[in-house]
Design an enzyme around this catalytic site. Sequence first.
Site, mmCIF file in Angstrom:
data_model
loop_
_atom_site.group_PDB
_atom_site.id
_atom_site.type_symbol
_atom_site.label_atom_id
_atom_site.label_comp_id
_atom_site.label_asym_id
_atom_site.label_seq_id
_atom_site.Cartn_x
_atom_site.Cartn_y
_atom_site.Cartn_z
ATOM 1 N N LYS A 32 0.791 -1.237 0.000
ATOM 2 C CA LYS A 32 0.000 0.000 0.000
ATOM 3 C C LYS A 32 0.820 1.282 0.000
ATOM 4 C CE LYS A 32 -3.271 -1.199 -0.642
ATOM 5 N NZ LYS A 32 -3.544 -1.945 -1.912
ATOM 6 N N HIS B 136 7.725 -7.426 -1.867
ATOM 7 C CA HIS B 136 7.464 -6.822 -0.550
ATOM 8 C C HIS B 136 8.451 -7.381 0.485
ATOM 9 C CE1 HIS B 136 3.874 -4.776 -1.690
ATOM 10 N NE2 HIS B 136 3.055 -5.784 -1.656
ATOM 11 N N SER C 170 -5.018 2.752 3.770
ATOM 12 C CA SER C 170 -5.139 2.100 2.467
ATOM 13 C C SER C 170 -5.258 0.575 2.637
ATOM 14 C CB SER C 170 -3.918 2.460 1.619
ATOM 15 O OG SER C 170 -3.998 1.881 0.353
#
Length: 293
Positions: A42, A101, A131
């Site tokens: 996000k 990530h 988010s």
Amino acid sequence: DPNLFRYKEFCFHSMLHTKEHIETLQDFKIKHDDVFLVTYPKSGTIWTQHILSLICSEGYRNGTEETTTDTRIPWLETKSPDIHVDWTKYAEISPRLFTTHLSYSLIPQELKTKKGKVIYVVRNPKDVAASFYHFYNIFVHLKKPANFDEFMERFLAGDVVAGLWFDHVQGWYSHKDEFNVLFLKYEDMIMDLCSIVQKICKFLGRELDETTLNTVVEKASFKNMKMDTRANGEHLPGQFFNENKARFMRKGTIGDWKNLMTVAQSEQFDAIFKEKMKGLPIIFTWDISEQYS
Ligand code: A3P
């Protein structure tokens, strides 16, 4: 959340990742011109993927639009029968671009020898939490939070996909000397995308003429990406999302956390932030009005 599993302080999704695959990535062979886009979820991942694929195709000059984002810049850690990356085809493309990530400790070892390049995008964590909360509400295979309060507790405990935000950012920033890395802030991208695109070009050793640069900036605007079905993930398997459709482009602003967090929650967040981020010289923009101050 029963959908997640922990491995080395990180939280993986059991439908998309396996411990065995993550372990093999330690020995992943890096090429000199490889580029790794690294983010905590996000933080503007798809946006930066889009920018990178636009830069590398000179604004999709040859109509290569279909090979954008997750095809052009596949996920390093994803191993799922539903989302399949054709690595053999990909091997012929240069430079190779990857998205991940992964935390500092899980990233391929060879990258830590300054072989290959890393672009790390960071976003103020209150907006990340906001988010993420909305994402948890559209993604079917995640434990739906009862409300934002409950989600914030999970976020601050690192009990969400990718684990604790503070650990992720600390890990990457405190080991920055081991990498050939460019740090970018989501808020700077919002405020002056053109300068950031130029910065990325410089880091990648690419030059774009003025027309192409403007095309890249225009195509990477929120307005345009919001209309782009691929950027929104609408091509992804529909069963993953509520209403059978992903909608990744939500608001694209700074300070939306104010619509979710109470003053008390914000103060609790600040106290933890202050403690966990001690010694890290990152200055965040928390509110869009700050750009005028
Ligand atoms: P919001 O939910 O606050 O709107 P990621 O790709 O890492 O999952 O990040 C998603 C966030 O990036 C979402 O934030 C999304 O709207 C925002 N985003 C994506 N493209 C953007 C763009 N072109 N401009 C601004 N924000 C963008």
